[in-house]
Design a protein around this motif. Structure first.
Motif, PDB file in Angstrom:
ATOM      1  N   GLU A  60      47.551  -3.801   6.016  1.00  0.00           N
ATOM      2  CA  GLU A  60      48.550  -3.104   4.641  1.00  0.00           C
ATOM      3  C   GLU A  60      48.506  -4.419   3.510  1.00  0.00           C
ATOM      4  N   ALA A  61      48.722  -5.509   4.075  1.00  0.00           N
ATOM      5  CA  ALA A  61      48.827  -6.644   3.067  1.00  0.00           C
ATOM      6  C   ALA A  61      47.636  -6.819   2.208  1.00  0.00           C
ATOM      7  N   ASP A  62      46.275  -6.539   2.832  1.00  0.00           N
ATOM      8  CA  ASP A  62      45.261  -6.594   1.947  1.00  0.00           C
ATOM      9  C   ASP A  62      45.145  -5.460   0.810  1.00  0.00           C
ATOM     10  N   VAL A  63      45.484  -4.260   1.487  1.00  0.00           N
ATOM     11  CA  VAL A  63      45.573  -3.120   0.596  1.00  0.00           C
ATOM     12  C   VAL A  63      46.318  -3.207  -0.469  1.00  0.00           C
ATOM     13  N   ALA A  64      47.634  -3.634  -0.334  1.00  0.00           N
ATOM     14  CA  ALA A  64      48.548  -3.870  -1.232  1.00  0.00           C
ATOM     15  C   ALA A  64      48.215  -4.911  -2.342  1.00  0.00           C
ATOM     16  N   ALA A  65      47.443  -6.122  -1.931  1.00  0.00           N
ATOM     17  CA  ALA A  65      47.194  -7.209  -2.659  1.00  0.00           C
ATOM     18  C   ALA A  65      46.060  -6.514  -3.530  1.00  0.00           C
ATOM     19  N   ALA A  66      44.841  -5.819  -2.964  1.00  0.00           N
ATOM     20  CA  ALA A  66      43.834  -5.269  -3.699  1.00  0.00           C
ATOM     21  C   ALA A  66      44.360  -4.230  -4.962  1.00  0.00           C
ATOM     22  N   PRO A  72      37.727   1.934   7.095  1.00  0.00           N
ATOM     23  CA  PRO A  72      37.947   1.174   5.795  1.00  0.00           C
ATOM     24  C   PRO A  72      39.267   2.216   5.148  1.00  0.00           C
ATOM     25  N   ARG A  73      40.157   1.272   4.425  1.00  0.00           N
ATOM     26  CA  ARG A  73      41.138   1.768   3.654  1.00  0.00           C
ATOM     27  C   ARG A  73      40.468   1.949   2.027  1.00  0.00           C
ATOM     28  N   ALA A  90      31.055  12.345 -16.275  1.00  0.00           N
ATOM     29  CA  ALA A  90      32.224  11.822 -16.988  1.00  0.00           C
ATOM     30  C   ALA A  90      33.224  11.662 -16.026  1.00  0.00           C
ATOM     31  N   SER A  91      33.370  12.690 -14.964  1.00  0.00           N
ATOM     32  CA  SER A  91      34.092  12.746 -13.853  1.00  0.00           C
ATOM     33  C   SER A  91      34.107  11.310 -13.180  1.00  0.00           C
ATOM     34  N   ILE A  92      32.593  11.075 -12.739  1.00  0.00           N
ATOM     35  CA  ILE A  92      32.271   9.908 -11.909  1.00  0.00           C
ATOM     36  C   ILE A  92      32.638   8.829 -12.599  1.00  0.00           C
ATOM     37  N   ALA A  93      32.246   8.620 -13.853  1.00  0.00           N
ATOM     38  CA  ALA A  93      32.208   7.289 -14.547  1.00  0.00           C
ATOM     39  C   ALA A  93      33.757   6.922 -15.060  1.00  0.00           C
ATOM     40  N   ARG A  94      34.677   7.867 -14.792  1.00  0.00           N
ATOM     41  CA  ARG A  94      36.106   7.359 -15.059  1.00  0.00           C
ATOM     42  C   ARG A  94      36.745   6.880 -13.912  1.00  0.00           C
ATOM     43  N   GLU A  95      36.094   6.798 -12.528  1.00  0.00           N
ATOM     44  CA  GLU A  95      36.639   6.543 -11.491  1.00  0.00           C
ATOM     45  C   GLU A  95      35.851   5.289 -10.819  1.00  0.00           C
ATOM     46  N   ALA A  96      36.509   4.386  -9.960  1.00  0.00           N
ATOM     47  CA  ALA A  96      35.801   3.527  -9.112  1.00  0.00           C
ATOM     48  C   ALA A  96      36.764   3.617  -7.864  1.00  0.00           C
ATOM     49  N   THR A  97      36.121   3.046  -6.811  1.00  0.00           N
ATOM     50  CA  THR A  97      36.658   2.884  -5.436  1.00  0.00           C
ATOM     51  C   THR A  97      36.616   1.631  -5.037  1.00  0.00           C
ATOM     52  N   ILE A  98      37.532   1.153  -4.573  1.00  0.00           N
ATOM     53  CA  ILE A  98      37.705  -0.136  -3.821  1.00  0.00           C
ATOM     54  C   ILE A  98      37.846   0.116  -2.137  1.00  0.00           C
ATOM     55  N   GLN A  99      37.013  -0.543  -1.338  1.00  0.00           N
ATOM     56  CA  GLN A  99      36.951  -0.231   0.076  1.00  0.00           C
ATOM     57  C   GLN A  99      37.429  -1.513   0.514  1.00  0.00           C
ATOM     58  N   VAL A 100      38.785  -1.584   1.419  1.00  0.00           N
ATOM     59  CA  VAL A 100      39.354  -2.611   2.077  1.00  0.00           C
ATOM     60  C   VAL A 100      38.921  -2.529   3.736  1.00  0.00           C
ATOM     61  N   LEU A 121      38.638  -9.522  -6.583  1.00  0.00           N
ATOM     62  CA  LEU A 121      39.041  -8.669  -5.360  1.00  0.00           C
ATOM     63  C   LEU A 121      38.296  -9.619  -4.176  1.00  0.00           C
ATOM     64  N   ALA A 122      37.161 -10.049  -4.443  1.00  0.00           N
ATOM     65  CA  ALA A 122      36.520 -10.671  -3.351  1.00  0.00           C
ATOM     66  C   ALA A 122      36.942 -12.204  -3.094  1.00  0.00           C
ATOM     67  N   ALA A 123      37.596 -12.784  -4.093  1.00  0.00           N
ATOM     68  CA  ALA A 123      38.333 -14.043  -3.945  1.00  0.00           C
ATOM     69  C   ALA A 123      39.766 -13.881  -3.224  1.00  0.00           C
ATOM     70  N   ALA A 124      40.431 -12.878  -3.645  1.00  0.00           N
ATOM     71  CA  ALA A 124      41.451 -12.657  -3.073  1.00  0.00           C
ATOM     72  C   ALA A 124      41.690 -12.005  -1.843  1.00  0.00           C
ATOM     73  N   VAL A 125      40.943 -10.954  -1.550  1.00  0.00           N
ATOM     74  CA  VAL A 125      41.052 -10.202  -0.254  1.00  0.00           C
ATOM     75  C   VAL A 125      39.473 -10.193   0.219  1.00  0.00           C
ATOM     76  N   PRO A 126      39.250 -10.886   1.117  1.00  0.00           N
ATOM     77  CA  PRO A 126      37.652 -11.157   1.812  1.00  0.00           C
ATOM     78  C   PRO A 126      37.308  -9.712   2.528  1.00  0.00           C
ATOM     79  N   GLY A 127      36.202  -9.356   2.410  1.00  0.00           N
ATOM     80  CA  GLY A 127      36.074  -7.971   2.924  1.00  0.00           C
ATOM     81  C   GLY A 127      36.136  -6.755   2.306  1.00  0.00           C
ATOM     82  N   THR A 128      36.463  -7.047   0.689  1.00  0.00           N
ATOM     83  CA  THR A 128      36.688  -6.071  -0.038  1.00  0.00           C
ATOM     84  C   THR A 128      35.365  -5.778  -0.861  1.00  0.00           C
ATOM     85  N   THR A 129      35.363  -4.508  -1.201  1.00  0.00           N
ATOM     86  CA  THR A 129      33.940  -4.122  -1.997  1.00  0.00           C
ATOM     87  C   THR A 129      34.431  -3.202  -3.092  1.00  0.00           C
TER      88      THR A 129
END
Length: 329
Positions: A97-103, A144-145, A78-88, A166-174
């Motif tokens: 910093e701009a990529d992190v803010a955009a993501a 990674p941030r 339940a705890s893990i399913a409620r969260e997701a992580t973006i790596q920039v 995210l992939a279209a706006a910030v390349p290299g983001t997963t």
């Protein structure tokens, strides 16, 4: 059950003084009036109670551990399913910093996202310290941030669409939705629960074998009496019921002792877990075992195991005695 109560062979008082039978001396204790067919107290009975108590204790601990792991696994999922992580990932040709803010802005625009937490570089370095050490210079590493998303309860997020944005706006983001971790945790918890249930099953088999052996010993010690009662027309069901009643009492006694000891251990374990939770390693302990509370179903499973073992004791003893009596026909 009492036997020979109405015959002239009941006890010493049934032989008048001076009669030929009186010269034979007193009858054995087992043949006196109002004696139980199954000895009410014997070393074999006490040993059987001890064995049943030990087996019940082990089975109850296994059931409690299974319930504990299942509850902790449910909390993990339940705890893990409620969260997701973006790596920039950093790119020398782009402003990190701009990529992190955009993501982060793209994530906040999603209707399924409740909150967005952006980790600074210092926080990301602190997360790597347990694995890379504190003496390493992180300045030259392309760290990674991280951006942690919290999903709104009751809403199924569309991670595929968010991932494409995210992939279209910030390349290299997963985007990691932790499905692989959830699958691994579920598999691990399922394995532990299956192993605990297998232990419970093996304990029940061991209990049945021990009870069958103890019943055969009790039958052998009273073989002559059983044969006499059988051949004079005593009902086999009545004889078997006497053994069943006696062994049910032994099973209940051993089950209560073993189940009570298991409950005491589980309660003490919960108290120690709450005490250790205030220690430096308490976070890891709570992450592994949760609140260390088996809940009402855990306590019910312990009581059910004690009752099942008592019923198995009675059933096996009855079947063993009936088989012996059938062989006399």
């Amino acid at each position: 059950m009492t036997f020979f109560a109405e015959s002239g062979q009941a006890d010493d008082s049934s032989h008048p003084a001076g009669s030929p039978d009186a010269e034979l001396g007193p009858l054995p204790e087992a043949l006196k009036r109002n004696q139980s067919l199954v000895p009410s107290d014997s070393s074999a009975g006490r040993a059987l109670v001890t064995v049943i108590a030990i087996l019940t204790f082990l089975a109850a601990l296994a059931a409690g551990a299974a319930q504990l792991v299942a509850s902790a696994s449910s909390e993990w999922n339940a705890s893990i399913a409620r969260e997701a992580t973006i790596q920039v990932r950093p790119n020398p040709q782009r402003d990190i910093e701009a990529d992190v803010a955009a993501a982060a802005d793209i994530a906040r625009a999603d209707v399924a996202v409740a909150s967005v937490s952006v980790y600074s570089r210092a926080e990301a370095e602190r997360l790597l310290s347990p694995w890379l050490g504190t003496t390493l210079d992180f300045v030259e590493l392309p760290i990674p941030r991280l951006i942690v998303l919290t999903v709104k309860p009751g809403i199924q997020p569309d991670f595929a669409t968010l991932r494409s944005r995210l992939a279209a706006a910030v390349p290299g983001t997963t985007l990691d939705d932790h499905r692989a971790w959830i699958a691994r945790l579920s598999a691990m918890a399922g394995t532990v629960v299956f192993g605990a249930l297998a232990i419970v099953g093996l304990v029940l088999i061991a209990a049945a074998l021990a009870i069958a052996s103890a019943t055969r010993g009790a039958v052998a010690s009273n073989r002559e009496i059983l044969e006499v009662l059988h051949f004079v027309g005593a009902d086999d069901r009545f004889i078997a019921r006497e053994y069943q009643r006696r062994f049910l009492h032994l099973g209940l006694k051993g089950g209560l002792i073993g189940g009570g000891a298991a409950l005491l251990c589980l309660i003490l374990g919960g108290m120690m877990a709450r005490y250790w939770r205030a220690s430096p390693g308490g976070d890891q302990l709570e992450a592994l075992f949760g609140m260390f509370d088996i809940g009402i179903w855990g306590y019910a499973s312990v009581a059910a195991i004690a009752l099942i073992i008592a019923l198995v004791t009675a059933a096996v003893s009855r079947v063993t005695v009936r088989r012996h009596l059938t062989g006399l026909q």
